[in-house]
Write a protein that holds these residues in place. Structure first.
Motif, PDB file in Angstrom:
ATOM      1  N   ILE A  10       0.857  -1.189   0.000  1.00  0.00           N
ATOM      2  CA  ILE A  10       0.000   0.000   0.000  1.00  0.00           C
ATOM      3  C   ILE A  10       0.892   1.238   0.000  1.00  0.00           C
ATOM      4  N   LYS A  11       0.739   2.070  -1.012  1.00  0.00           N
ATOM      5  CA  LYS A  11       1.525   3.301  -1.097  1.00  0.00           C
ATOM      6  C   LYS A  11       0.866   4.433  -0.326  1.00  0.00           C
ATOM      7  N   ARG A  12      -0.445   4.539  -0.427  1.00  0.00           N
ATOM      8  CA  ARG A  12      -1.163   5.561   0.341  1.00  0.00           C
ATOM      9  C   ARG A  12      -2.659   5.265   0.319  1.00  0.00           C
ATOM     10  N   ARG A  13      -3.309   5.705   1.356  1.00  0.00           N
ATOM     11  CA  ARG A  13      -4.757   5.613   1.463  1.00  0.00           C
ATOM     12  C   ARG A  13      -5.304   7.027   1.596  1.00  0.00           C
ATOM     13  N   GLU A  14      -6.309   7.343   0.824  1.00  0.00           N
ATOM     14  CA  GLU A  14      -6.914   8.664   0.853  1.00  0.00           C
ATOM     15  C   GLU A  14      -8.434   8.514   0.845  1.00  0.00           C
ATOM     16  N   VAL A  15      -9.119   9.613   1.063  1.00  0.00           N
ATOM     17  CA  VAL A  15     -10.568   9.662   0.943  1.00  0.00           C
ATOM     18  C   VAL A  15     -10.898  10.724  -0.099  1.00  0.00           C
ATOM     19  N   VAL A  16     -11.617  10.324  -1.140  1.00  0.00           N
ATOM     20  CA  VAL A  16     -11.977  11.230  -2.234  1.00  0.00           C
ATOM     21  C   VAL A  16     -13.432  11.632  -2.068  1.00  0.00           C
ATOM     22  N   ALA A  17     -13.668  12.917  -1.868  1.00  0.00           N
ATOM     23  CA  ALA A  17     -15.018  13.441  -1.726  1.00  0.00           C
ATOM     24  C   ALA A  17     -15.451  14.102  -3.028  1.00  0.00           C
ATOM     25  N   ALA A  18     -16.727  14.407  -3.130  1.00  0.00           N
ATOM     26  CA  ALA A  18     -17.240  15.091  -4.320  1.00  0.00           C
ATOM     27  C   ALA A  18     -16.547  16.427  -4.494  1.00  0.00           C
ATOM     28  N   ALA A  19     -16.269  16.797  -5.749  1.00  0.00           N
ATOM     29  CA  ALA A  19     -15.498  18.007  -6.043  1.00  0.00           C
ATOM     30  C   ALA A  19     -16.242  19.279  -5.666  1.00  0.00           C
ATOM     31  N   LEU A  20     -17.561  19.231  -5.618  1.00  0.00           N
ATOM     32  CA  LEU A  20     -18.366  20.391  -5.235  1.00  0.00           C
ATOM     33  C   LEU A  20     -19.088  20.088  -3.927  1.00  0.00           C
ATOM     34  N   PRO A  21     -19.342  21.124  -3.127  1.00  0.00           N
ATOM     35  CA  PRO A  21     -20.050  20.881  -1.856  1.00  0.00           C
ATOM     36  C   PRO A  21     -21.417  20.246  -2.088  1.00  0.00           C
ATOM     37  N   VAL A  22     -21.755  19.311  -1.232  1.00  0.00           N
ATOM     38  CA  VAL A  22     -23.054  18.646  -1.283  1.00  0.00           C
ATOM     39  C   VAL A  22     -23.747  18.866   0.049  1.00  0.00           C
ATOM     40  N   GLN A  23     -24.918  19.460   0.017  1.00  0.00           N
ATOM     41  CA  GLN A  23     -25.641  19.688   1.261  1.00  0.00           C
ATOM     42  C   GLN A  23     -26.087  18.356   1.845  1.00  0.00           C
ATOM     43  N   ASP A  24     -25.840  18.175   3.127  1.00  0.00           N
ATOM     44  CA  ASP A  24     -26.230  16.928   3.775  1.00  0.00           C
ATOM     45  C   ASP A  24     -27.732  16.695   3.628  1.00  0.00           C
ATOM     46  N   HIS A  25     -28.074  15.468   3.247  1.00  0.00           N
ATOM     47  CA  HIS A  25     -29.482  15.107   3.165  1.00  0.00           C
ATOM     48  C   HIS A  25     -29.613  13.596   3.261  1.00  0.00           C
ATOM     49  N   TRP A  26     -30.823  13.151   3.555  1.00  0.00           N
ATOM     50  CA  TRP A  26     -31.098  11.722   3.673  1.00  0.00           C
ATOM     51  C   TRP A  26     -31.743  11.226   2.382  1.00  0.00           C
ATOM     52  N   LEU A  27     -31.303  10.065   1.932  1.00  0.00           N
ATOM     53  CA  LEU A  27     -31.931   9.416   0.787  1.00  0.00           C
ATOM     54  C   LEU A  27     -32.482   8.077   1.268  1.00  0.00           C
ATOM     55  N   PRO A  28     -33.794   7.941   1.343  1.00  0.00           N
ATOM     56  CA  PRO A  28     -34.340   6.674   1.838  1.00  0.00           C
ATOM     57  C   PRO A  28     -34.089   5.541   0.849  1.00  0.00           C
ATOM     58  N   MET A  29     -34.090   4.350   1.359  1.00  0.00           N
ATOM     59  CA  MET A  29     -34.051   3.171   0.506  1.00  0.00           C
ATOM     60  C   MET A  29     -35.444   2.942  -0.081  1.00  0.00           C
ATOM     61  N   SER A  30     -35.511   2.484  -1.313  1.00  0.00           N
ATOM     62  CA  SER A  30     -36.801   2.070  -1.853  1.00  0.00           C
ATOM     63  C   SER A  30     -37.163   0.711  -1.252  1.00  0.00           C
ATOM     64  N   ASN A  31     -38.406   0.302  -1.413  1.00  0.00           N
ATOM     65  CA  ASN A  31     -38.806  -1.019  -0.908  1.00  0.00           C
ATOM     66  C   ASN A  31     -38.009  -2.137  -1.566  1.00  0.00           C
ATOM     67  N   LEU A  32     -37.585  -1.930  -2.820  1.00  0.00           N
ATOM     68  CA  LEU A  32     -36.790  -2.956  -3.490  1.00  0.00           C
ATOM     69  C   LEU A  32     -35.364  -2.996  -2.935  1.00  0.00           C
ATOM     70  N   ASP A  33     -34.817  -1.847  -2.534  1.00  0.00           N
ATOM     71  CA  ASP A  33     -33.511  -1.827  -1.867  1.00  0.00           C
ATOM     72  C   ASP A  33     -33.561  -2.609  -0.558  1.00  0.00           C
ATOM     73  N   LEU A  34     -34.699  -2.503   0.136  1.00  0.00           N
ATOM     74  CA  LEU A  34     -34.812  -3.116   1.461  1.00  0.00           C
ATOM     75  C   LEU A  34     -34.798  -4.634   1.413  1.00  0.00           C
ATOM     76  N   LEU A  35     -34.918  -5.224   0.222  1.00  0.00           N
ATOM     77  CA  LEU A  35     -34.841  -6.680   0.088  1.00  0.00           C
ATOM     78  C   LEU A  35     -33.397  -7.178   0.081  1.00  0.00           C
ATOM     79  N   LEU A  36     -32.438  -6.253   0.063  1.00  0.00           N
ATOM     80  CA  LEU A  36     -31.029  -6.643   0.034  1.00  0.00           C
ATOM     81  C   LEU A  36     -30.446  -6.616   1.438  1.00  0.00           C
ATOM     82  N   PRO A  37     -29.898  -7.727   1.914  1.00  0.00           N
ATOM     83  CA  PRO A  37     -29.153  -7.691   3.183  1.00  0.00           C
ATOM     84  C   PRO A  37     -27.817  -6.985   2.959  1.00  0.00           C
TER      85      PRO A  37
END
Length: 444
Positions: A10-37
């Protein structure tokens, strides 16, 4: 000599965030997402003899374009958190994507891609620890590059991952994104009142605890190739009465029958097939779901005794596969599935074929990877020389995904995650079909 025994530094570990600011918000799972463990799936692609700049410059291109891609795919820079009811939701807080730069003391031709659990998993394809996506870029001794990505399946299916990867590559080459993602969960709101079908109780079940793969007969992964003439032969043998089966139906029927070929005749072999609901739910009156980012999947399954499969012609077995797929190929099926989840929330559920029973000889799910855009993943130094999904998903149910070969000649690459005895069985019974992936075949 192919090997999984090589050093990765491992040469380096970094965290890459979106290049533009993103306002914090919640995105719910759809009912089809909820079928995935909580499942993670990997995708990797490798390039041999890359001649565009130094490894540092290449990593810089990948990081910069990733940050720009995350502006459009901002949920991938977030994390999954349980809400007040204990259900998962995506917190879009731009925590970023874990991005690792590494180097491996091995040449591409010496990586044992036939056995990816040994050579790829956790070494070249990262383990997802935080967030929804993890990326590793590994420089190889031969001058090649190996890119591995791991996604949280609760946030994305294969279609969504393909959309993201294609957009990332487009941005790296300063091209416009071909398909902007949509996160409109309202497209999957349940009906009022919900109208679930009782038949779905046969396909889905409560998730009592996460499946474990720690047993003595645990599953393992191998990658094969199948030549186009063998696929066409299976298709010919599976078709009858003027009705031509698809290549996927034909392959799936052959695999199902092969898994049963050496089993006790009283044992059951279960077969699930992943059905993408995007085309089924799209129509002229609604927004096309081609750009929808999330899970739009159902997994109908069929079961038969090993004795029945052993004594039945392949074309009849293919009819059974076709009927299984057809059972989940309508808009009503997906609407009823959304409703079925709604009336059971917040209790978690899972596809029933994932719950292997004692009388089962085998249970396997087949998912088509034919839309894997391997040749479109050009980040500025040409398309990959090879790419594959990697999905060691745990539990005791197998997983198989056929994809187009990189040569573009009609051959298939097939990722298979099964018990070792079943992998050995398909190799012994059908060596003309399942050929172990090799550097010679890939022209490495």
């Amino acid at each position: 000599m192919n090997s999984g025994d090589f050093p990765v530094t491992i040469k380096r570990r970094e965290v890459v965030a979106a290049a533009l600011p993103v306002q914090d918000h919640w995105l719910p799972m759809s009912n089809l997402d909820l079928l995935l463990p909580p499942l993670h799936f990997g995708i990797f692609f490798c390039y041999k003899n890359v001649e565009r700049g130094s490894p540092e410059n290449m990593a810089a291109v990948l990081k910069k374009s990733l940050a720009q891609a995350l502006v459009y795919f901002s949920p991938l820079a977030g994390e999954i958190v349980a809400n007040g009811q204990g259900e998962p939701e995506i917190l879009c807080n731009n925590r970023g994507v874990d991005f690792t730069c590494a180097c491996a003391g091995v040449e591409l031709r010496d990586i044992d891609l036939y056995r990816p659990d040994l050579s790829v998993h956790g070494k070249l394809v990262p383990v997802l620890v935080h967030g929804l996506l993890s990326v590793q870029v590994t420089d190889l001794k031969c001058g090649g590059v190996f890119i591995g990505c791991t996604f949280d399946h609760r946030a994305a299916d294969a279609h969504s991952a393909n959309m993201f990867l294609t957009a990332w590559a487009d941005i790296a080459r300063s091209n416009p994104i071909k398909l902007l993602p949509s996160f409109r969960r309202s497209l999957f709101n349940p009906r009022r009142p919900p109208q679930p079908h009782a038949s779905l109780d046969k396909l889905y079940a409560p998730l009592l605890q996460p499946p474990s793969d720690d047993g003595p007969d645990r599953l393992t992964s191998r990658i094969y190739y199948i030549r186009s003439d063998e696929i066409e032969r299976l298709q010919s043998q599976s078709s009858r009465n003027g009705t031509r089966k698809s290549k996927l139906e034909s392959f799936t029927a052959f695999l199902w029958q092969t898994l049963a070929s050496a089993a006790d005749r009283s044992k059951t072999v279960k077969l699930g097939v992943v059905v993408d609901g995007r085309a089924r739910l799209s129509n002229d009156e609604t927004t096309s779901l081609e750009s929808y980012f999330g899970n739009v999947l159902s997994v109908p399954y069929v079961e038969a005794s090993a004795g029945e499969l052993q004594s039945t012609l392949l074309n009849v077995v293919a009819d059974m596969v076709s009927a299984c797929i057809a059972s989940a190929s309508s808009a009503e099926h997906f609407l009823a599935l959304i409703d079925w989840v709604e009336v059971r929330r917040p209790k978690a559920a899972v596809v029933k074929v994932y719950c292997k029973e004692e009388r089962d000889e085998a249970a396997v799910v087949v998912s088509s990877g034919q839309r894997f855009p391997v040749q479109m993943l050009d980040f500025g130094w040409g398309g990959p020389d090879f790419g594959s999904y990697h999905f060691p998903w745990g539990g005791e149910t197998g997983y198989v995904m056929p994809m187009p070969a990189p040569h573009g000649n009609g051959d298939w690459i097939v990722y298979m995650h099964l018990k070792e005895r079943h992998l050995n069985l398909v190799e012994a019974r059908a060596p003309h079909v399942f050929k172990p992936l090799s550097p010679h075949y890939l022209k490495f």
